[in-house]
Write an enzyme that holds these catalytic residues in place. Structure first.
Site, mmCIF file in Angstrom:
data_model
loop_
_atom_site.group_PDB
_atom_site.id
_atom_site.type_symbol
_atom_site.label_atom_id
_atom_site.label_comp_id
_atom_site.label_asym_id
_atom_site.label_seq_id
_atom_site.Cartn_x
_atom_site.Cartn_y
_atom_site.Cartn_z
ATOM 1 N N LYS A 112 -0.287 16.591 -16.035
ATOM 2 C CA LYS A 112 -1.582 16.347 -15.845
ATOM 3 C C LYS A 112 -2.532 16.802 -14.533
ATOM 4 O O LYS A 112 -1.417 16.892 -13.584
ATOM 5 C CB LYS A 112 -0.775 14.159 -14.851
ATOM 6 C CG LYS A 112 -2.120 13.658 -14.495
ATOM 7 C CD LYS A 112 -1.491 12.590 -14.091
ATOM 8 C CE LYS A 112 -2.925 12.121 -12.879
ATOM 9 N NZ LYS A 112 -2.134 10.825 -12.029
ATOM 10 N N GLY A 173 -4.092 4.309 -5.572
ATOM 11 C CA GLY A 173 -2.759 3.702 -3.949
ATOM 12 C C GLY A 173 -3.984 2.389 -3.191
ATOM 13 O O GLY A 173 -3.735 1.527 -2.489
ATOM 14 N N ALA A 199 -4.634 4.952 -11.598
ATOM 15 C CA ALA A 199 -4.867 4.952 -10.262
ATOM 16 C C ALA A 199 -5.209 3.324 -10.015
ATOM 17 O O ALA A 199 -6.105 3.033 -10.773
ATOM 18 C CB ALA A 199 -5.794 5.713 -9.485
ATOM 19 N N GLY A 200 -4.622 2.600 -8.327
ATOM 20 C CA GLY A 200 -5.857 1.295 -7.922
ATOM 21 C C GLY A 200 -5.170 0.118 -8.769
ATOM 22 O O GLY A 200 -5.498 -0.595 -8.596
ATOM 23 N N ASN A 221 1.579 3.873 -10.115
ATOM 24 C CA ASN A 221 3.257 4.267 -8.795
ATOM 25 C C ASN A 221 2.599 3.027 -8.354
ATOM 26 O O ASN A 221 3.459 2.472 -8.254
ATOM 27 C CB ASN A 221 2.462 5.685 -8.796
ATOM 28 C CG ASN A 221 3.840 5.564 -7.488
ATOM 29 O OD1 ASN A 221 4.062 7.245 -8.154
ATOM 30 N ND2 ASN A 221 4.676 5.418 -7.302
ATOM 31 N N SER A 222 1.845 3.164 -7.402
ATOM 32 C CA SER A 222 2.339 1.979 -6.289
ATOM 33 C C SER A 222 2.122 0.641 -6.452
ATOM 34 O O SER A 222 3.568 -0.151 -6.143
ATOM 35 C CB SER A 222 0.615 2.316 -5.406
ATOM 36 O OG SER A 222 0.327 3.323 -5.178
HETATM 37 C C1 LIG Z 1 1.933 9.254 -9.639
HETATM 38 C C2 LIG Z 1 0.161 9.658 -9.754
HETATM 39 O O1 LIG Z 1 -0.176 10.414 -10.695
HETATM 40 C C3 LIG Z 1 -0.747 9.164 -9.226
HETATM 41 O O2 LIG Z 1 -1.576 10.346 -8.167
HETATM 42 C C4 LIG Z 1 -1.983 7.929 -9.907
HETATM 43 O O3 LIG Z 1 -3.209 8.010 -10.061
HETATM 44 C C5 LIG Z 1 -1.483 6.833 -9.817
HETATM 45 O O4 LIG Z 1 -2.297 5.786 -8.736
HETATM 46 P P1 LIG Z 1 -1.659 4.248 -8.348
HETATM 47 O O5 LIG Z 1 -0.277 4.752 -7.063
HETATM 48 O O6 LIG Z 1 -2.400 3.683 -7.661
HETATM 49 O O7 LIG Z 1 -1.024 3.392 -9.940
#
Ligand SMILES: CC(=O)[C@@H](O)[C@H](O)COP(=O)(O)O
Length: 271
Positions: A112, A173, A199-200, A221-222
């Site tokens: 990635k 995040g 993300a987001g 992730n977050s």
């Molecule tokens: C884990 C990863 O690859 C992060 O850089 C990704 O972009 C996830 O973003 P969030 O934490 O906002 O879900």
């Protein structure tokens, strides 16, 4: 007697492909920000994911024998590993980081690519992203690329040979969900490779909405790691992604501006 309802039952969804690999789960998760590796492993298992991403620069893959190796927590026999270039701000750094991952993971070539512009927004630096994508693809990598939600940049990354396009839903995040669903839809409509929101994502409805827009998968992730109960949120995300996908395939009803009674009047008995 044949069961006529059998033909009305929805079949299982088709697998989806990234480059040379095929997957069933449409949820990709990260390993960062958990309380500890136990919590991460439980949440990741509950999410039903097949693809787990991690920041190469912040992860022990066995180089340090005094620390737990990620490979013991997320075994490559069970998950497809997706090394990412988080923390890279130039094409040179990103390419070097991918080569390091390939070396540490015995030739693994799926990565990635994430080249960031600056710390405050963690917004992608698209100029350096384009440069590094081109170099990595020439070098035999299969590149899933984090990018802005600009449909023209997405198309250019596809033209360069990226295996999947991953526009941000909102800032990494932030948990702000999908800030520009219209652009995401445009990217999906024009893409011939998988599109993943990356993300987001903040909560389950964001993930469902991404899938309803026609995205092939969602990476987060977050939203899981920062939930008060990460394992429960991982389960919610699994269901949301599945529900969103089913809703996309089922094709939603048309919107109407006026009301339409949900019970037909035909045959009504007048009192
Ligand atoms: C884990 C990863 O690859 C992060 O850089 C990704 O972009 C996830 O973003 P969030 O934490 O906002 O879900």
């Amino acid at each position: 007697m044949t069961d006529k309802t059998a033909t009305l039952k929805p079949g299982p969804d088709q697998p989806w492909r990234v480059g040379s690999r095929q997957f069933t789960s449409r949820l990709l998760v990260g390993t960062g920000r958990y309380k500890d590796y136990d919590e991460a492993a439980s949440a990741i298992a509950e999410s039903g994911t097949e693809i787990v991403t991690f920041a190469v620069r912040r992860t022990n893959l066995g180089q340090d024998p005094n620390e737990i190796s990620l490979l013991d927590v997320i075994p490559p026999s069970r998950y497809t590993l997706l090394p990412n270039t988080a923390g890279c701000y130039t094409a040179k750094d990103a390419v070097r980081t991918c080569k390091l991952a390939r070396e540490l993971l015995d030739g693994h070539n799926l990565v990635k690519l994430e080249v960031l512009a600056e710390d405050k927004t963690l917004y992608p630096n698209v100029v350096e992203t384009l440069k590094s994508a081109e170099a990595l693809i020439k070098d035999g990598f299969e590149v899933m690329v984090y990018t802005s939600d600009d449909p023209l940049i997405a198309k250019e990354l596809e033209r360069l040979g990226c295996s999947a396009i991953m526009p941000l839903g909102s800032l990494i995040g932030s948990g702000n969900g999908l800030m520009n669903p219209y652009n995401l839809r445009l990217i999906v409509e024009h893409a011939e490779v998988p599109v993943l929101v990356d993300a987001g994502i903040g909560t389950a409805s964001d993930a469902a909405m991404a899938m309803e827009l026609g995205c092939d998968a969602v990476l987060m992730n977050s939203a899981i790691a920062h939930a008060q109960q990460p394992v429960l949120m991982a389960r919610a995300m699994r269901k949301a992604v599945e529900a969103g996908r089913d809703a996309f395939l089922a094709k939603r009803m048309p919107r109407r501006s006026d009301a339409d009674p949900s019970s037909p009047f035909a045959g009504r008995i007048n009192a």
